[in-house]
Design a protein around this motif. Structure first.
Motif, PDB file in Angstrom:
ATOM      1  N   MET A  79       0.868  -1.184   0.000  1.00  0.00           N
ATOM      2  CA  MET A  79       0.000   0.000   0.000  1.00  0.00           C
ATOM      3  C   MET A  79       0.898   1.224   0.000  1.00  0.00           C
ATOM      4  SD  MET A  79      -3.188  -1.079   2.448  1.00  0.00           S
ATOM      5  CE  MET A  79      -4.220   0.301   1.903  1.00  0.00           C
ATOM      6  N   GLY A  80       0.502   2.216  -0.756  1.00  0.00           N
ATOM      7  CA  GLY A  80       1.369   3.373  -0.894  1.00  0.00           C
ATOM      8  C   GLY A  80       0.613   4.670  -1.063  1.00  0.00           C
ATOM      9  N   TRP A  81       1.411   5.734  -1.159  1.00  0.00           N
ATOM     10  CA  TRP A  81       0.879   7.077  -1.357  1.00  0.00           C
ATOM     11  C   TRP A  81       1.580   7.731  -2.547  1.00  0.00           C
ATOM     12  CZ3 TRP A  81      -3.212   8.900   1.349  1.00  0.00           C
ATOM     13  CH2 TRP A  81      -3.536   8.259   2.544  1.00  0.00           C
ATOM     14  N   PHE A  82       0.792   8.415  -3.343  1.00  0.00           N
ATOM     15  CA  PHE A  82       1.278   9.235  -4.436  1.00  0.00           C
ATOM     16  C   PHE A  82       0.698  10.637  -4.252  1.00  0.00           C
ATOM     17  CE2 PHE A  82       3.123   6.249  -7.594  1.00  0.00           C
ATOM     18  CZ  PHE A  82       2.827   5.065  -6.955  1.00  0.00           C
ATOM     19  N   GLY A 140       6.748  -4.477  -3.080  1.00  0.00           N
ATOM     20  CA  GLY A 140       7.757  -3.458  -3.332  1.00  0.00           C
ATOM     21  C   GLY A 140       7.406  -2.489  -4.449  1.00  0.00           C
ATOM     22  N   ALA A 141       6.122  -2.389  -4.768  1.00  0.00           N
ATOM     23  CA  ALA A 141       5.707  -1.534  -5.879  1.00  0.00           C
ATOM     24  C   ALA A 141       5.986  -0.065  -5.580  1.00  0.00           C
ATOM     25  CB  ALA A 141       4.233  -1.743  -6.171  1.00  0.00           C
ATOM     26  N   ARG A 142       6.619   0.611  -6.531  1.00  0.00           N
ATOM     27  CA  ARG A 142       6.847   2.044  -6.419  1.00  0.00           C
ATOM     28  C   ARG A 142       6.444   2.793  -7.677  1.00  0.00           C
ATOM     29  NH1 ARG A 142      12.806   1.255  -4.215  1.00  0.00           N
ATOM     30  NH2 ARG A 142      12.278  -0.852  -4.876  1.00  0.00           N
ATOM     31  N   SER A 143       6.261   2.069  -8.748  1.00  0.00           N
ATOM     32  CA  SER A 143       5.834   2.696  -9.999  1.00  0.00           C
ATOM     33  C   SER A 143       4.311   2.774 -10.038  1.00  0.00           C
ATOM     34  CB  SER A 143       6.333   1.883 -11.187  1.00  0.00           C
ATOM     35  OG  SER A 143       5.725   2.336 -12.377  1.00  0.00           O
ATOM     36  N   ARG A 144       3.824   3.886 -10.554  1.00  0.00           N
ATOM     37  CA  ARG A 144       2.378   4.084 -10.649  1.00  0.00           C
ATOM     38  C   ARG A 144       1.710   2.941 -11.410  1.00  0.00           C
ATOM     39  NH1 ARG A 144       0.967   9.637 -13.387  1.00  0.00           N
ATOM     40  NH2 ARG A 144       1.272   8.392 -15.247  1.00  0.00           N
ATOM     41  N   ASP A 145       2.368   2.408 -12.410  1.00  0.00           N
ATOM     42  CA  ASP A 145       1.794   1.356 -13.248  1.00  0.00           C
ATOM     43  C   ASP A 145       1.627   0.033 -12.511  1.00  0.00           C
ATOM     44  OD1 ASP A 145       3.538   2.436 -16.256  1.00  0.00           O
ATOM     45  OD2 ASP A 145       1.697   3.148 -15.310  1.00  0.00           O
ATOM     46  N   ASN A 146       2.321  -0.137 -11.399  1.00  0.00           N
ATOM     47  CA  ASN A 146       2.259  -1.388 -10.646  1.00  0.00           C
ATOM     48  C   ASN A 146       1.082  -1.451  -9.682  1.00  0.00           C
ATOM     49  OD1 ASN A 146       5.871  -1.431 -10.416  1.00  0.00           O
ATOM     50  ND2 ASN A 146       4.540  -2.432 -11.882  1.00  0.00           N
TER      51      ASN A 146
END
Length: 121
Positions: free
Chosen positions: A32-35, A101-107
């Motif tokens: 889970m992440g933030w952009f 480990g997703a960091r790219s928006r496309d992932n």
């Protein structure tokens, strides 16, 4: 049905703090992440947390000021933002991915609706 519900945005003076929350429903995710996206700019990566070991990734632009954390029991991710600067002003989006480990928006597979953060000088 997967939903990501963000909260915690608002207006704050430079140097202040805000805490964003994002509660996921419908399933769990490895990452889970933030952009964030400022007017006229592309959406950029801010931070991510990958389980099960809570490996975190933070962009250089916010390193030392922002902290990402995760409560697996609540299926919720947080973004603690300290020492905010006017250049942090943007719409902040929560995102969820099965990819570790997703960091790219496309992932990322799912996105929240976004919450506005405005930092005044």
């Amino acid at each position: 049905q997967v939903q990501l519900a963000e909260s915690g945005g608002g207006l704050v003076q430079a140097g202040g703090s805000l805490r964003l929350s994002c509660a996921a429903s419908g399933r769990t995710f490895n990452t889970m992440g933030w952009f964030r996206q400022a007017p006229g700019q592309e959406r950029e990566f801010v931070a991510a947390d990958s389980r099960p070991n809570s490996i975190t990734y933070v962009s250089d632009s916010v390193k030392g000021r922002f902290t990402i954390s995760r409560d697996n029991a609540k299926n919720t991710v947080y973004l603690q933002m300290n020492s905010l600067k006017p250049e942090d002003t943007a719409v902040y989006y929560c995102a969820a991915a099965q990819r570790w480990g997703a960091r790219s928006r496309d992932n990322y597979d799912y996105w929240g609706q976004g919450t506005q953060v405005t930092v005044s000088s």
